[in-house]
Design an enzyme around this catalytic site. Structure first.
Site, PDB file in Angstrom:
ATOM      1  N   GLY A  31      -2.751   5.259   0.357  1.00  0.00           N
ATOM      2  CA  GLY A  31      -4.001   5.576   1.030  1.00  0.00           C
ATOM      3  C   GLY A  31      -5.212   5.434   0.134  1.00  0.00           C
ATOM      4  O   GLY A  31      -5.170   4.853  -0.940  1.00  0.00           O
ATOM      5  N   GLY A  36      -8.651  -4.140  -2.603  1.00  0.00           N
ATOM      6  CA  GLY A  36      -7.353  -4.599  -3.092  1.00  0.00           C
ATOM      7  C   GLY A  36      -6.281  -4.444  -2.029  1.00  0.00           C
ATOM      8  O   GLY A  36      -5.473  -5.356  -1.797  1.00  0.00           O
ATOM      9  N   HIS A  37      -6.260  -3.286  -1.367  1.00  0.00           N
ATOM     10  CA  HIS A  37      -5.318  -3.078  -0.270  1.00  0.00           C
ATOM     11  C   HIS A  37      -5.595  -4.035   0.881  1.00  0.00           C
ATOM     12  O   HIS A  37      -4.669  -4.567   1.508  1.00  0.00           O
ATOM     13  CB  HIS A  37      -5.402  -1.633   0.243  1.00  0.00           C
ATOM     14  CG  HIS A  37      -5.038  -0.599  -0.762  1.00  0.00           C
ATOM     15  ND1 HIS A  37      -5.972   0.270  -1.301  1.00  0.00           N
ATOM     16  CD2 HIS A  37      -3.857  -0.283  -1.346  1.00  0.00           C
ATOM     17  CE1 HIS A  37      -5.378   1.079  -2.153  1.00  0.00           C
ATOM     18  NE2 HIS A  37      -4.095   0.760  -2.204  1.00  0.00           N
ATOM     19  N   GLN A  61       6.709  10.365  -7.558  1.00  0.00           N
ATOM     20  CA  GLN A  61       6.281   9.474  -8.636  1.00  0.00           C
ATOM     21  C   GLN A  61       5.192  10.081  -9.502  1.00  0.00           C
ATOM     22  O   GLN A  61       4.680   9.430 -10.417  1.00  0.00           O
ATOM     23  CB  GLN A  61       5.829   8.124  -8.075  1.00  0.00           C
ATOM     24  CG  GLN A  61       4.541   8.143  -7.284  1.00  0.00           C
ATOM     25  CD  GLN A  61       4.281   6.802  -6.597  1.00  0.00           C
ATOM     26  OE1 GLN A  61       5.005   6.411  -5.674  1.00  0.00           O
ATOM     27  NE2 GLN A  61       3.261   6.094  -7.049  1.00  0.00           N
ATOM     28  N   VAL A 176      -7.543  -7.642  -7.257  1.00  0.00           N
ATOM     29  CA  VAL A 176      -8.913  -7.749  -6.745  1.00  0.00           C
ATOM     30  C   VAL A 176      -9.801  -6.904  -7.646  1.00  0.00           C
ATOM     31  O   VAL A 176      -9.467  -5.765  -7.986  1.00  0.00           O
ATOM     32  CB  VAL A 176      -8.997  -7.267  -5.283  1.00  0.00           C
ATOM     33  CG1 VAL A 176     -10.443  -7.289  -4.785  1.00  0.00           C
ATOM     34  CG2 VAL A 176      -8.111  -8.145  -4.391  1.00  0.00           C
TER      35      VAL A 176
END
Length: 282
Positions: A31, A36-37, A61, A176
């Site tokens: 989220g 970039g996403h 993680q 990106v």
């Protein structure tokens, strides 16, 4: 676009696509989406009939002193970005849907998870591999899309897919960057204006080494030293290593195989990672 929160509902929503042999793409995220996403989503839409974006801040993680509780979240904004980008399904489960009561089965990655971030974040890639494997089983995508900024993560996930015979193509999309060349990251929002100025040293160092490589430099120590000169202004350089692009073992001189110059550094209290790929010509 559908927003789905349970595995059962997700499987029902994808059943027709799987039966019709439509190509399903998965973009796993935590989220707080950025460009970039959106590049990952664009790549999925270009290659697939159905694009699923998962939004889940994965607790397994994060280490005990890391930023799980403060990790940036803005689901309404993320949902709108996904809708505007043409996403088919947003999968946004609660933690109990991913890790039910008495959960105890994890995916344990091997040697690729040990260097670089793995040396400083014990258990991080165990959590990554586990959640990604679970998402693969839930969505059953044909293709999954990851960003090159997380170079080691891409290597671990690709190895997992091969080792566990998962019939999924792993696509790595180039990093990106902001206009000032800072790699896009959800954690960039932590940076003050002063911090951001410091953070630019990371990309400056990487691109200086890449430029030297382009001009013919093949000595590993010299390439690392070129990058390191620029990184003296960060608050803490956690690692700066030139590694083999396949094994992640230290690269050797003269550089003749694809390699990645990888860095992790703290600017203020924010940990940032980045890398550049060095590709020798045949």
């Amino acid at each position: 676009m559908q927003t789905i929160t349970t595995v059962a509902e997700l499987r029902r929503a994808l059943a027709d696509a799987h039966r019709a042999d439509k190509r399903v793409g998965l973009v796993p995220t935590m989220g707080y989406l950025h460009d970039g996403h959106l590049a990952l989503i664009e790549a999925s839409r270009a290659q697939c009939d159905v694009t699923v974006v998962s939004i889940f801040v994965n607790p397994t993680q994060f280490g005990p002193r890391e930023d799980l509780s403060t990790y940036p979240r803005d689901f309404q904004r993320d949902e709108k970005l996904c809708r505007d980008a043409g996403v088919t399904i947003v999968f946004a489960p609660v933690s109990q849907e991913i890790y039910p009561a008495q959960f105890e089965t994890f995916v344990e990655p091997g040697e690729l998870a040990k260097p670089l971030c793995g040396a400083f974040r014990p258990g991080h890639f165990r959590g990554v591999a586990t959640v990604v494997c679970k998402l693969f089983n839930m969505v059953q995508p044909d293709v999954a899309f990851f960003g090159q900024k997380d170079f080691q993560q891409c290597a671990v996930v690709r190895r997992m897919a091969i080792d566990l015979n998962l019939p999924i193509e792993i696509v790595t999309v180039p990093t990106v960057r902001e206009a000032d060349r800072l790699a896009m990251s959800s954690r960039n929002r932590y940076l003050s204006e002063e911090d951001r100025g410091q953070a630019l040293a990371i990309s400056r160092g990487l691109f200086a080494a890449a430029e030297a490589f382009g001009l013919g430099e093949r000595n590993v120590d010299k390439l690392v030293a070129i990058a390191k000169r620029h990184l003296e202004t960060v608050d803490q350089l956690q690692y700066l290593e030139l590694v083999d692009g396949d094994t992640l073992k230290p690269a050797s001189s003269p550089l003749h195989r694809p390699a990645a110059l990888c860095v992790a550094a703290y600017v203020g209290s924010t940990r940032l990672i980045d890398n550049v790929i060095l590709q020798p010509t045949p």
